[in-house]
Design an enzyme around this catalytic site. Structure first.
Site, PDB file in Angstrom:
ATOM      1  N   SER A 214     -38.268 -60.879  10.754  1.00 25.71           N
ATOM      2  CA  SER A 214     -38.655 -59.906  11.776  1.00 25.71           C
ATOM      3  C   SER A 214     -39.329 -58.733  11.080  1.00 25.71           C
ATOM      4  O   SER A 214     -39.197 -58.565   9.861  1.00 25.71           O
ATOM      5  CB  SER A 214     -37.396 -59.409  12.494  1.00 25.71           C
ATOM      6  OG  SER A 214     -37.675 -58.234  13.229  1.00 25.71           O
TER       7      SER A 214
ATOM      8  N   TYR B 109     -28.966 -56.107  14.244  1.00 28.28           N
ATOM      9  CA  TYR B 109     -30.049 -57.108  14.199  1.00 28.28           C
ATOM     10  C   TYR B 109     -30.898 -56.888  12.945  1.00 28.28           C
ATOM     11  O   TYR B 109     -31.234 -57.838  12.235  1.00 28.28           O
ATOM     12  CB  TYR B 109     -30.890 -56.962  15.465  1.00 28.28           C
ATOM     13  CG  TYR B 109     -32.078 -57.890  15.562  1.00 28.28           C
ATOM     14  CD1 TYR B 109     -31.937 -59.202  15.980  1.00 28.28           C
ATOM     15  CD2 TYR B 109     -33.362 -57.439  15.264  1.00 28.28           C
ATOM     16  CE1 TYR B 109     -33.043 -60.047  16.098  1.00 28.28           C
ATOM     17  CE2 TYR B 109     -34.471 -58.275  15.376  1.00 28.28           C
ATOM     18  CZ  TYR B 109     -34.300 -59.573  15.789  1.00 28.28           C
ATOM     19  OH  TYR B 109     -35.392 -60.406  15.903  1.00 28.28           O
TER      20      TYR B 109
HETATM   21  P1  NDP Z   1     -35.485 -66.593  22.743  1.00 28.63           P
HETATM   22  O1  NDP Z   1     -34.259 -65.918  23.237  1.00 28.63           O
HETATM   23  O2  NDP Z   1     -36.620 -66.815  23.679  1.00 28.63           O
HETATM   24  O3  NDP Z   1     -35.097 -67.983  22.053  1.00 28.63           O
HETATM   25  C1  NDP Z   1     -34.005 -68.088  21.188  1.00 28.63           C
HETATM   26  C2  NDP Z   1     -33.774 -69.535  20.837  1.00 28.63           C
HETATM   27  O4  NDP Z   1     -32.635 -69.621  19.962  1.00 28.63           O
HETATM   28  C3  NDP Z   1     -33.451 -70.399  22.053  1.00 28.63           C
HETATM   29  O5  NDP Z   1     -33.958 -71.696  21.843  1.00 28.63           O
HETATM   30  C4  NDP Z   1     -31.920 -70.402  22.053  1.00 28.63           C
HETATM   31  O6  NDP Z   1     -31.422 -71.521  22.800  1.00 28.63           O
HETATM   32  C5  NDP Z   1     -31.659 -70.495  20.550  1.00 28.63           C
HETATM   33  N1  NDP Z   1     -30.306 -70.059  20.152  1.00 28.63           N
HETATM   34  C6  NDP Z   1     -29.695 -68.891  20.414  1.00 28.63           C
HETATM   35  N2  NDP Z   1     -28.450 -68.896  19.918  1.00 28.63           N
HETATM   36  C7  NDP Z   1     -28.278 -70.107  19.312  1.00 28.63           C
HETATM   37  C8  NDP Z   1     -27.202 -70.735  18.636  1.00 28.63           C
HETATM   38  N3  NDP Z   1     -26.013 -70.111  18.479  1.00 28.63           N
HETATM   39  N4  NDP Z   1     -27.385 -71.974  18.155  1.00 28.63           N
HETATM   40  C9  NDP Z   1     -28.567 -72.625  18.310  1.00 28.63           C
HETATM   41  N5  NDP Z   1     -29.613 -72.099  18.955  1.00 28.63           N
HETATM   42  C10 NDP Z   1     -29.459 -70.853  19.459  1.00 28.63           C
HETATM   43  O7  NDP Z   1     -35.972 -65.706  21.486  1.00 28.63           O
HETATM   44  P2  NDP Z   1     -37.394 -65.561  20.741  1.00 28.63           P
HETATM   45  O8  NDP Z   1     -38.182 -66.794  20.891  1.00 28.63           O
HETATM   46  O9  NDP Z   1     -37.964 -64.257  21.123  1.00 28.63           O
HETATM   47  O10 NDP Z   1     -36.883 -65.369  19.241  1.00 28.63           O
HETATM   48  C11 NDP Z   1     -36.785 -66.452  18.364  1.00 28.63           C
HETATM   49  C12 NDP Z   1     -36.534 -65.911  16.956  1.00 28.63           C
HETATM   50  O11 NDP Z   1     -37.598 -65.037  16.582  1.00 28.63           O
HETATM   51  C13 NDP Z   1     -35.243 -65.127  16.802  1.00 28.63           C
HETATM   52  O12 NDP Z   1     -34.686 -65.387  15.530  1.00 28.63           O
HETATM   53  C14 NDP Z   1     -35.714 -63.690  16.870  1.00 28.63           C
HETATM   54  O13 NDP Z   1     -34.853 -62.820  16.201  1.00 28.63           O
HETATM   55  C15 NDP Z   1     -37.044 -63.808  16.161  1.00 28.63           C
HETATM   56  N6  NDP Z   1     -37.972 -62.725  16.454  1.00 28.63           N
HETATM   57  C16 NDP Z   1     -38.412 -62.511  17.727  1.00 28.63           C
HETATM   58  C17 NDP Z   1     -39.304 -61.497  17.979  1.00 28.63           C
HETATM   59  C18 NDP Z   1     -39.810 -61.204  19.341  1.00 28.63           C
HETATM   60  O14 NDP Z   1     -40.442 -60.142  19.509  1.00 28.63           O
HETATM   61  N7  NDP Z   1     -39.587 -62.065  20.321  1.00 28.63           N
HETATM   62  C19 NDP Z   1     -39.799 -60.629  16.900  1.00 28.63           C
HETATM   63  C20 NDP Z   1     -39.284 -60.961  15.602  1.00 28.63           C
HETATM   64  C21 NDP Z   1     -38.415 -61.970  15.409  1.00 28.63           C
HETATM   65  P3  NDP Z   1     -29.916 -71.555  23.420  1.00 28.63           P
HETATM   66  O15 NDP Z   1     -29.666 -70.188  23.996  1.00 28.63           O
HETATM   67  O16 NDP Z   1     -29.942 -72.665  24.427  1.00 28.63           O
HETATM   68  O17 NDP Z   1     -29.013 -71.877  22.275  1.00 28.63           O
END
Ligand code: NDP
Length: 253
Positions: A136, A149
């Site tokens: 991030s 975070y």
């Molecule tokens: P979303 O919330 O849209 O997606 C998160 C994904 O992670 C989902 O597929 C969710 O599925 C899965 N997930 C969450 N918890 C678990 C778990 N315990 N085990 C397995 N899978 C899990 O988030 P984003 O797409 O926005 O973010 C994705 C990544 O990118 C994250 O690591 C985030 O920190 C990072 N990021 C995002 C930014 C942004 O601006 N969006 C910026 C910088 C980094 P489910 O809930 O079904 O498990």
């Protein structure tokens, strides 16, 4: 040269691939001819991707091991892991709820480490592999109200370098993408606020929010043989946010 950026027939596991950034990466790799497996906790959203999937909560060590073993059994190997699973919770540091802190560290740090370990073990054994962690902008700098975070994403930077050093001699490269502000389910409400949107558009040198599709090019690079001599790097894809700011200074042209 023509194969340098090819991901055709590569077995690509996207952990956290059911929504947002992970789903965009998974769909792009499938379109490029990769054999993609997505994993996450909720089966319904995994099924909705139309891709091969495994139900897996990265905080559950046994489930992580089952997931990696099942992909290896179904596809014969794991060429690429995208560690995308992540959660966030914003709160003042002086009163941060301990259960939320634990949840963030469990998913973002411990969970991604366990998934890298389970898939990386197989990559080391087969003599090649690519791990791409999603870090991030918080890996590189801080914003108020996001301390837990931010701390977890700092750890992703350390993990990336540590695993890169440990596995380089086995031809396994480990890198991280540090996305800027990308509109997904994780933060859509936040960016609907005109005050927040105005701030990010003014503060980001590219003057716009990011889209999940903005991360595809760097993902292909880090998963393909084009990056075989690149390892342990955290590469920002953030429209210039962590490089600096523009300011209202009039300069002669
Ligand atoms: P979303 O919330 O849209 O997606 C998160 C994904 O992670 C989902 O597929 C969710 O599925 C899965 N997930 C969450 N918890 C678990 C778990 N315990 N085990 C397995 N899978 C899990 O988030 P984003 O797409 O926005 O973010 C994705 C990544 O990118 C994250 O690591 C985030 O920190 C990072 N990021 C995002 C930014 C942004 O601006 N969006 C910026 C910088 C980094 P489910 O809930 O079904 O498990």
């Amino acid at each position: 040269m023509s194969d340098l950026f090819s991901v055709k027939d590569k077995v690509v596991h996207v952990s956290g691939g059911s929504r947002g950034i992970g789903r965009a990466i998974a769909e792009a790799f499938a379109a490029a001819g990769a054999r993609v497996v997505v994993s996450a906790r909720e089966e319904e959203s995994l099924r909705a991707t139309g891709l091969a999937y495994e139900v897996c909560d990265v905080t559950d060590a046994a489930a992580v091991e089952r997931c990696a073993a099942s992909i290896e059994q179904r596809f014969g190997r794991i060429d690429v892991l995208f560690n995308v699973a992540g959660i966030n919770f914003r709160h003042a540091a002086e009163t941060f709820p301990p259960d939320r802190l634990q949840a963030i560290l469990d998913v973002n740090v411990k969970g991604n480490y366990m998934m890298a370990s389970a898939c990386g073990r197989r990559m080391v054994a087969q003599g090649h592999g690519k791990v791409v962690n999603i870090a991030s902008l918080h890996t590189l700098q801080s914003l108020a109200g996001v301390s837990a975070y931010g701390m977890s994403k700092g750890a992703i930077g350390s993990m990336t370098r540590a695993l890169a050093v440990e596995w380089a001699a086995h031809n396994v490269q480990v890198n991280a993408i540090a996305p800027g502000f990308i509109v997904t389910d994780l933060n859509r409400k936040l960016w609907d606020d005109p005050k927040m949107r105005g701030w990010v558009e003014a503060r980001t040198p590219s003057h716009r929010l990011g889209r999940p599709s903005d991360l595809i090019g760097i993902s292909i690079f880090l998963a393909s043989s084009a990056s075989d001599f690149v390892t342990g790097q955290v590469i920002a894809a953030d429209g210039g946010f962590t490089s600096g700011s523009t300011w209202p200074l009039e300069v002669p042209r």
